[in-house]
Design an enzyme around this catalytic site. Structure first.
Site, PDB file in Angstrom:
ATOM      1  N   HIS A   1       0.725  -1.189   0.091  1.00 18.13           N
ATOM      2  CA  HIS A   1       0.030  -0.021   0.127  1.00 18.13           C
ATOM      3  C   HIS A   1       0.816   1.179  -0.005  1.00 18.13           C
ATOM      4  O   HIS A   1       0.771   2.274  -0.833  1.00 18.13           O
ATOM      5  CB  HIS A   1      -0.668  -0.158   1.231  1.00 18.13           C
ATOM      6  CG  HIS A   1      -1.912  -1.035   1.305  1.00 18.13           C
ATOM      7  ND1 HIS A   1      -3.451  -0.890   1.047  1.00 18.13           N
ATOM      8  CD2 HIS A   1      -1.741  -2.443   1.088  1.00 18.13           C
ATOM      9  CE1 HIS A   1      -3.904  -1.986   1.225  1.00 18.13           C
ATOM     10  NE2 HIS A   1      -3.039  -2.937   1.128  1.00 18.13           N
TER      11      HIS A   1
ATOM     12  N   ASP B   1      -6.562   5.354   1.689  1.00 18.98           N
ATOM     13  CA  ASP B   1      -6.527   3.974   1.434  1.00 18.98           C
ATOM     14  C   ASP B   1      -8.091   3.515   1.637  1.00 18.98           C
ATOM     15  O   ASP B   1      -8.638   3.810   2.796  1.00 18.98           O
ATOM     16  CB  ASP B   1      -5.671   3.023   2.146  1.00 18.98           C
ATOM     17  CG  ASP B   1      -5.374   1.924   1.512  1.00 18.98           C
ATOM     18  OD1 ASP B   1      -6.398   1.138   1.087  1.00 18.98           O
ATOM     19  OD2 ASP B   1      -4.227   1.519   1.507  1.00 18.98           O
TER      20      ASP B   1
END
Length: 479
Positions: A29, A136
């Site tokens: 990520h 995110d």
């Protein structure tokens, strides 16, 4: 409202645009969201990159600051950090993903809120007040808090579009009785390529099933949806997603999208790269080496490691293997394994490193195929370099990615869950030798050419990124 409606940003908005980017604290990520941060900074947007204190310390130790963004002219990326709420000696692993998520929601959300309030008031230093958050998508609280404070929020999802769409379908699969899958059922019929948590779930109340379904549905509440993919690779999945979220930007592969920046893309490695492997590759024949890396989250047993090792050795091919310090399950490393590695190194047939500069390795002339866990970042990096893959998926979206690699794009082979030495040896030979290998290379080369075109000027991802930039700038309010 469509994304094209945002092309005409208010005059002067660029100078006052400030985006906070908040990734989930995991290597994959961090990697692609830091690349997005650098690209936005190159587009004259102030960027604050919010990390956890635990990962930011690791990032600084591993990079020595040399690979962090903000090296060119224009606004630099500023880094901020908050605690993730877990003790430093607690492993942040795939098996504890839900624990990390719960800790972030319970223990980090207030610090995140306080930081946003500070940045909203322009107290964050020389940068203008924050005008947009890109969070995110697996952290809904980050989107909700931003919107509660009057800061427009966008969602970024790090898996493939096909995986995201599969997550959207989980509630429907539960309702129809397709999930949970009965023990002993044929996993290839009638639904193909289910993520591991779908296959392992034994109840409709399975925590991981619930988690992925809820966070994916929540993304529809964001102002826009950003995916690290391109139209060429996943047109069907993107079309389905846009039926739910019309303002969806497919801007990938981000590591190849320079958008006017001449510098190399940022690397967000939590491990120090061992660059001696590049010198070793320099001494190997063209397309002679199997590059082996199972990413940052996957773990394996001692038995699995030995099966891979013996299969690779049995194939007769040279190989470069990334063996992270935590790759083998606790207590699994032995002196026998160390001796095997040293013996192969002495014969110059193998190289084992703790972490490698992966994009550089995949672009090296000596690499003939990539044995991978099928994480989306690794899949995209291999695609861009035109390197065929042997896929051993471990977790989450990786089963879907590996199925698409083998059955849709036809640029690799899918080992599924098996790693017996005979299977490893057979697949290495198939990917490296003969007509089958030639066909894989041709397909991988054609895919690489199409994907690269998408990130060049005039390509779909290039154009989508420009629209995203204008959308972000249009959200800037006058000071």
């Amino acid at each position: 409202m469509t994304s094209d409606s945002y092309v005409t940003a208010a005059a002067g908005a660029a100078a006052s645009t400030h985006v906070l980017i908040f990734p989930f604290p995991a290597q994959g990520h961090l990697n692609c969201m830091l690349q997005l941060a650098e690209l936005l900074a190159a587009a004259d947007i102030h960027v604050t990159f919010l990390n956890t204190e635990y990962n930011h310390r690791r990032l600084l130790r591993s990079s020595s600051g040399n690979s962090l963004p903000g090296r060119g002219p224009g606004p630099k990326v500023q880094f901020r950090a908050i605690a993730d709420g877990l003790p430093d000696d607690r492993a942040r692993s795939a098996a504890r993903l839900l624990e990390l998520d719960a800790s972030l929601r319970a223990r980090s959300s207030q610090a995140y809120r306080d930081l946003l309030v500070d940045l909203r008031e322009g107290s964050g230093g020389r940068a203008p007040r924050v005008t947009c958050v890109i969070a995110d998508g697996i952290m809904p609280f980050a989107i909700d808090i931003a919107e509660e404070l009057g800061i427009p929020a966008m969602a970024f999802r790090t898996p493939s579009a096909s995986s995201v769409w599969a997550y959207y379908c989980i509630p429907k699969l539960l309702q129809s009785g397709e999930l949970p899958i009965p023990e002993g059922a044929d996993l290839d019929e009638p639904i193909r390529g289910l993520p591991s948590f779908c296959r392992e779930a034994r109840s409709s109340d399975d925590p991981m099933l619930r988690f992925v379904a809820e966070v994916t549905a929540h993304s529809a509440r964001a102002r826009a949806f950003i995916l690290n993919t391109c139209e060429h690779l996943e047109p069907s999945a993107l079309s389905s997603i846009r039926a739910r979220m019309p303002v969806t930007y497919a801007v990938g592969p981000l590591h190849a999208l320079r958008s006017g920046s001449e510098s190399a893309p940022a690397r967000a490695s939590l491990w120090r790269e061992d660059r001696t492997c590049v010198a070793w590759l320099d001494g190997q024949p063209e397309r002679s080496v199997v590059y082996v890396s199972f990413g940052s989250f996957a773990v394996m047993s001692r038995k699995q490691f030995l099966e891979f090792w013996r299969g690779l050795v049995g194939s007769g091919r040279r190989f470069l293997w990334v063996v992270r310090p935590d790759l083998i399950e606790e207590g699994g490393w032995t002196d026998e394994m160390e001796s095997m590695i040293e013996g192969a190194r002495d014969r110059d047939r193998a190289r084992v490193v703790g972490w490698a500069p992966q994009r550089e390795v995949l672009g090296h002339r000596a690499v003939g195929c990539f044995m991978t866990h099928s994480g989306w970042n690794s899949t995209l990096e291999s695609m861009v370099e035109g390197v065929p893959m042997i896929c051993w998926p471990f977790f989450a979206d990786q089963q879907i990615n590996s199925r698409f690699v083998s059955e849709v794009w036809r640029i690799g082979l899918d080992m599924k869950d098996t790693c017996e030495r005979s299977t490893v040896e057979r697949m290495v030979r198939e990917a490296m030798e003969g007509d089958a290998a030639d066909e894989l290379r041709r397909s991988a080369k054609a895919t690489a050419e199409a994907v690269r075109k998408s990130v060049e000027e005039g390509g779909s991802s290039f154009a989508a990124f420009q629209r995203l930039v204008q959308h972000i700038k249009s959200l800037a309010r006058p000071n």
